[in-house]
Design a protein around this motif. Structure first.
Motif, PDB file in Angstrom:
ATOM      1  N   GLU B  50       1.000  -1.074   0.050  1.00  0.00           N
ATOM      2  CA  GLU B  50       0.058   0.014   0.036  1.00  0.00           C
ATOM      3  C   GLU B  50       0.744   1.397   0.234  1.00  0.00           C
ATOM      4  OE1 GLU B  50      -0.825  -2.619   2.364  1.00  0.00           O
ATOM      5  OE2 GLU B  50      -1.918  -3.322   0.884  1.00  0.00           O
ATOM      6  N   SER B  51       1.918   1.073   0.792  1.00  0.00           N
ATOM      7  CA  SER B  51       2.620   2.531   0.963  1.00  0.00           C
ATOM      8  C   SER B  51       3.535   2.837  -0.246  1.00  0.00           C
ATOM      9  CB  SER B  51       3.801   2.315   2.097  1.00  0.00           C
ATOM     10  OG  SER B  51       4.730   1.289   1.729  1.00  0.00           O
ATOM     11  N   PHE B  52       3.655   1.653  -1.095  1.00  0.00           N
ATOM     12  CA  PHE B  52       4.328   1.653  -2.512  1.00  0.00           C
ATOM     13  C   PHE B  52       3.465   2.658  -3.435  1.00  0.00           C
ATOM     14  CE2 PHE B  52       5.094   0.710  -6.947  1.00  0.00           C
ATOM     15  CZ  PHE B  52       6.395   0.550  -6.881  1.00  0.00           C
ATOM     16  N   GLU B  53       2.050   2.121  -3.381  1.00  0.00           N
ATOM     17  CA  GLU B  53       0.994   2.690  -4.171  1.00  0.00           C
ATOM     18  C   GLU B  53       0.868   4.165  -3.711  1.00  0.00           C
ATOM     19  OE1 GLU B  53      -2.010   0.299  -4.947  1.00  0.00           O
ATOM     20  OE2 GLU B  53      -3.018   1.656  -6.495  1.00  0.00           O
ATOM     21  N   VAL B  54       0.810   4.356  -2.534  1.00  0.00           N
ATOM     22  CA  VAL B  54       0.827   5.741  -1.941  1.00  0.00           C
ATOM     23  C   VAL B  54       1.923   6.746  -2.459  1.00  0.00           C
ATOM     24  CG1 VAL B  54       0.714   7.185  -0.015  1.00  0.00           C
ATOM     25  CG2 VAL B  54      -0.628   5.240  -0.100  1.00  0.00           C
ATOM     26  N   ARG B  55       3.116   6.243  -2.367  1.00  0.00           N
ATOM     27  CA  ARG B  55       4.475   7.104  -2.670  1.00  0.00           C
ATOM     28  C   ARG B  55       4.616   7.037  -4.373  1.00  0.00           C
ATOM     29  NH1 ARG B  55       9.154   5.269   0.511  1.00  0.00           N
ATOM     30  NH2 ARG B  55      10.407   6.078  -0.938  1.00  0.00           N
ATOM     31  N   ILE B  56       4.564   6.235  -5.084  1.00  0.00           N
ATOM     32  CA  ILE B  56       4.760   6.133  -6.431  1.00  0.00           C
ATOM     33  C   ILE B  56       3.537   6.478  -7.157  1.00  0.00           C
ATOM     34  CG2 ILE B  56       5.793   5.006  -8.318  1.00  0.00           C
ATOM     35  CD1 ILE B  56       7.592   4.967  -6.432  1.00  0.00           C
ATOM     36  N   GLY B  57       2.278   6.122  -6.544  1.00  0.00           N
ATOM     37  CA  GLY B  57       0.959   6.486  -7.428  1.00  0.00           C
ATOM     38  C   GLY B  57       0.621   5.292  -8.299  1.00  0.00           C
ATOM     39  N   VAL B  58       1.213   4.255  -8.187  1.00  0.00           N
ATOM     40  CA  VAL B  58       0.938   3.262  -9.089  1.00  0.00           C
ATOM     41  C   VAL B  58       0.753   1.903  -8.546  1.00  0.00           C
ATOM     42  CG1 VAL B  58       1.729   2.064 -11.383  1.00  0.00           C
ATOM     43  CG2 VAL B  58       2.388   4.290 -10.808  1.00  0.00           C
ATOM     44  N   ASN B  59      -0.043   0.963  -9.005  1.00  0.00           N
ATOM     45  CA  ASN B  59      -0.218  -0.370  -8.548  1.00  0.00           C
ATOM     46  C   ASN B  59       1.239  -1.051  -8.693  1.00  0.00           C
ATOM     47  OD1 ASN B  59      -0.510  -3.166  -8.404  1.00  0.00           O
ATOM     48  ND2 ASN B  59      -2.668  -2.863  -8.583  1.00  0.00           N
ATOM     49  N   PRO B  60       1.683  -1.622  -7.328  1.00  0.00           N
ATOM     50  CA  PRO B  60       3.002  -1.940  -7.515  1.00  0.00           C
ATOM     51  C   PRO B  60       3.236  -3.214  -8.457  1.00  0.00           C
ATOM     52  CG  PRO B  60       2.111  -2.550  -5.291  1.00  0.00           C
ATOM     53  CD  PRO B  60       1.208  -1.491  -6.022  1.00  0.00           C
ATOM     54  N   LEU B  61       2.168  -4.178  -8.361  1.00  0.00           N
ATOM     55  CA  LEU B  61       2.171  -5.259  -9.329  1.00  0.00           C
ATOM     56  C   LEU B  61       2.287  -4.861 -10.947  1.00  0.00           C
ATOM     57  CD1 LEU B  61      -0.588  -7.863  -8.161  1.00  0.00           C
ATOM     58  CD2 LEU B  61       2.067  -7.873  -8.017  1.00  0.00           C
ATOM     59  N   ALA B  62       1.380  -3.935 -11.277  1.00  0.00           N
ATOM     60  CA  ALA B  62       1.698  -3.240 -12.662  1.00  0.00           C
ATOM     61  C   ALA B  62       2.793  -2.645 -13.075  1.00  0.00           C
ATOM     62  CB  ALA B  62       0.460  -2.161 -12.692  1.00  0.00           C
ATOM     63  N   TYR B  63       3.467  -1.883 -11.820  1.00  0.00           N
ATOM     64  CA  TYR B  63       4.733  -1.037 -12.004  1.00  0.00           C
ATOM     65  C   TYR B  63       5.957  -2.267 -12.182  1.00  0.00           C
ATOM     66  CZ  TYR B  63       8.530   1.821 -11.304  1.00  0.00           C
ATOM     67  OH  TYR B  63      10.056   2.375 -11.175  1.00  0.00           O
ATOM     68  N   LEU B  64       5.803  -3.195 -11.336  1.00  0.00           N
ATOM     69  CA  LEU B  64       7.006  -4.144 -11.588  1.00  0.00           C
ATOM     70  C   LEU B  64       6.852  -4.955 -12.782  1.00  0.00           C
ATOM     71  CD1 LEU B  64       7.243  -5.116  -7.682  1.00  0.00           C
ATOM     72  CD2 LEU B  64       8.752  -3.771  -8.945  1.00  0.00           C
ATOM     73  N   MET B  65       5.581  -5.362 -13.009  1.00  0.00           N
ATOM     74  CA  MET B  65       5.344  -6.246 -14.163  1.00  0.00           C
ATOM     75  C   MET B  65       5.834  -5.496 -15.594  1.00  0.00           C
ATOM     76  SD  MET B  65       4.327  -9.257 -15.279  1.00  0.00           S
ATOM     77  CE  MET B  65       2.859 -10.208 -14.627  1.00  0.00           C
ATOM     78  N   THR B  66       5.431  -4.341 -15.306  1.00  0.00           N
ATOM     79  CA  THR B  66       5.860  -3.525 -16.761  1.00  0.00           C
ATOM     80  C   THR B  66       7.401  -3.400 -16.810  1.00  0.00           C
ATOM     81  OG1 THR B  66       4.018  -1.996 -16.471  1.00  0.00           O
ATOM     82  CG2 THR B  66       5.537  -1.184 -17.793  1.00  0.00           C
TER      83      THR B  66
END
Ligand SMILES: Nc1ncnc2c1ncn2[C@@H]1O[C@H](COP(=O)(O)OP(=O)(O)OP(=O)(O)O)[C@@H](O)[C@H]1O
Ligand SMILES: [Mg+2]
Lengths: 336, 270
Positions: B50-66
């Protein structure tokens, strides 16, 4: 065409390599692979490069195939310089360098030919037609091997595929380095016949290396004997034999285990003009073969040497030298 | 010279090698998932998703998969270019490649093309299903754009820049060990997992010289904005990437010629 298909003039090459002395220490080692060789090959002619291991045959083929720069001298293919006009040369040569390597394992024989065919500038239906023709010509079809993966090929299949690639774009000049190595007698004959036909019927110029003297005699219109980077003799196999017309080959059969064979061999240097070769014929006979300049004195001394060494002589013959004897005469303990 | 025939046969080679090695095909398909879950697994031990999503503003799974997908596409292409001289040398095909009338340089340029198709296929098994699952039609659109951009990033980088790196490293020492240094360096400087603004200055400067890093930048901005990239930004980043890629052209041609010269001096191994 009036000009020669291949012209080689005073070609020399030295390799700088390292002599390893343990894991870390080494010193540089200069190998003079070619010391200035000159020859030519005409269209329609098969020229054999024959010589012992390390003589410089592959080095010569590599230079003409634009895979190695010479240190000095020149080589031309249909008039084009192998260094300065490499791309023109590359359009005119078909190369076969080693029978066992040089293809992609996960592709079939046919796919490999398609791959290299397109590198060689073929495309479309012409490419496929040439590939099919080659598969047929080298006998991959009769082995039903064309659609097998290359990694599943036997040595003979690999060799045939390698020859097929060399012939693929129908080049006027063929450079074949030991094309029959590892082939069964029937396959080797097929390759020989094919090469001869290509030269005589289609006017291809062929450079052919082999260690098989019988083969050299059959295939090559002209033979260059090469030793330690120099051409030591050249001509048809008949001419080569005539060059040593004052030489005869002596074949002595002795009983095995009787007398001192080694002593005999070391004393032979007094009469023989080349090193002797020793062959074990069967359980109790040994055949020693060497070249001599026949004279009464030489015969006398040979007989004496046999007696002194305590050998039991079974038979004794003086024959016309074969090409192999000529080879041995010129490359080991010969006139050099 | 028929370029189309060359491309077709390069495809034959690449797909032959890939499709006929079943395990490598499986690894290919699973790789973005494995990387993503691996990083999520490690990441969630230091901070929450959750904190990843708050700080970067992207779903972490989507970010990392990309990130994993882009990296895999780029490295897939880069590796094949980097490896090709060593590979051909080892299996003995190099003398036939060099003694053919097709310039070695041209063959290098063709290597990436069949891999682009693989990139697209891989996109359809990784980013596309995940994004569509997370965000529906919007996700699908973004993932298709990401896919095309990643393929472009791979192509831009490999075309000349990697050939330059490849030729130079082959001249220094012909060994895969050297590539093991070159490869991670490219990986870091691309800024895939590791955003550029966090890099030390020198690495950051080097990163700017890699044509693909600008496309990666664009991909990441797209993710953060949550919709298609703004046109002027897209054009300028792609423009910089392409211009850089083209600038590598002449030196990489010269480097590949020197590599060939070196090979011919020593003699191509048979
Ligand atoms: N790349 C190389 N580096 C160093 N020395 C080499 C290299 N290639 C060949 N040589 C040396 O050059 C000499 C000639 O080699 P070459 O391969 O031409 O012989 P060859 O006549 O083909 O022998 P063979 O009958 O064994 O095939 C040999 O002494 C060999 O060790
Ligand atoms: Mg040889």
């Amino acid at each position: 065409m009036t000009e020669d298909a291949v012209e080689v003039f005073n070609l020399s090459k030295r390799y700088i390599s390292r002599k390893r002395k343990g894991l870390l220490r080494s010193e540089s080692l200069v190998v003079e692979a070619l010391k200035g060789i000159t020859f030519n090959v005409r269209h329609g002619e098969v020229v054999g490069l024959i010589g012992p291991n390390g003589a410089g045959k592959t080095t010569t083929i590599k230079i003409i195939s634009t895979l190695l720069y010479p240190d000095s001298g020149e080589a031309r293919v249909e008039g084009f310089d192998v260094v300065k006009e490499a791309s023109k040369v590359r359009r005119r040569i078909g190369v076969m360098l080693s029978v066992e390597k040089g293809f992609y394992g996960k592709l079939t024989g046919r796919e490999n030919l398609i791959y290299f065919g397109s590198l060689y500038g073929l495309s479309g239906s012409e490419l496929l037609r040439r590939v099919d023709h080659m598969i047929e010509l080298v006998g991959l079809k009769e082995l039903e091997a064309e659609d097998k993966l290359y990694e599943e090929y036997s040595t003979g299949m690999k060799a045939r595929l390698s020859l097929a690639r060399a012939l693929l774009k129908d080049p006027p000049v063929l450079l074949l380095d030991e094309p029959t190595l590892g082939l069964d007698p029937a396959s080797a004959r097929k390759v020989r016949d094919l090469v001869k036909t290509l030269a005589s019927k289609e006017g291809k110029a062929v450079i052919y290396t082999t260690h098989n003297m019988f083969e050299a005699e059959l295939v090559c219109d002209r033979i260059l004997l090469i030793n330690k980077g120099l051409i030591v003799a050249s001509g048809t196999s008949e001419e080569l034999k005539n060059k040593v017309s004052d030489i005869r080959t002596m074949i002595v059969q002795v009983r095995k285990g009787v007398g001192d064979l080694n002593a005999f061999l070391s004393r032979l240097s007094e009469v023989a003009v080349s090193n002797a070769s020793v062959e074990y014929i069967d359980d109790d006979l040994v055949e020693v073969r060497f070249n001599v300049k026949p004279s009464e004195e030489v015969l006398d001394r040979t007989i004496k040497t046999i007696t002194v060494s305590g050998l039991f002589m079974n038979s004794f013959k003086l024959v016309e030298p074969t090409l192999e004897d000529v080879f041995i005469y010129f490359t080991r303990g010969g006139p050099a | 010279m028929n370029i189309l025939a060359l491309i077709k046969s390069e495809m034959l080679l690449v797909y032959g090698e890939l499709l006929r090695r079943k395990q490598s095909l499986l690894i290919y398909a699973l790789y973005p998932y494995l990387m993503t879950f691996f990083i999520v697994f490690i990441g969630s031990s230091v901070g929450s998703l959750e904190s990843f999503e708050v700080r970067i503003g992207v779903n972490p799974l989507a970010y990392l998969m990309t990130a994993s997908f882009s990296l895999f596409v780029i490295l897939g292409i880069v590796d094949d270019v980097l490896w090709s001289p060593i590979y051909d040398d080892n299996i003995g095909t190099l003398p036939y490649v060099i003694s053919s009338p097709t310039p070695w340089f041209l063959r290098f340029l063709i290597i990436p093309i069949p891999r682009l198709v693989i990139a697209v296929v891989l996109g359809f098994t990784s980013v596309v299903p995940l994004f569509t699952y997370l965000e529906g039609l919007t996700g699908l659109t973004i993932s298709l754009v990401v896919m095309v951009l990643a393929a472009l990033a791979g192509l831009l980088l490999s075309t000349f820049a990697v050939l330059l790196v490849c030729s130079i490293s082959m001249m220094v020492g012909e060994s895969w060990r050297l590539l093991n240094i070159v490869r991670p360096a490219i990986m870091i400087m691309l800024g895939v997992y590791y955003p550029r603004f966090m890099m030390p200055l020198t690495v950051q400067v080097l990163s700017y010289t890699l044509p693909s890093s600008h496309v990666i930048d664009l991909i990441m901005r797209t993710l953060v904005s949550g919709w298609l990239p703004e046109l002027t930004m897209a054009v300028s980043l792609l423009g910089v990437g392409t211009a850089l890629a083209v600038m590598y052209g002449p030196p990489s041609y010269r480097a590949s010629k020197s590599l060939e010269f070196k090979k011919l001096r020593e003699g191509v191994k048979t």
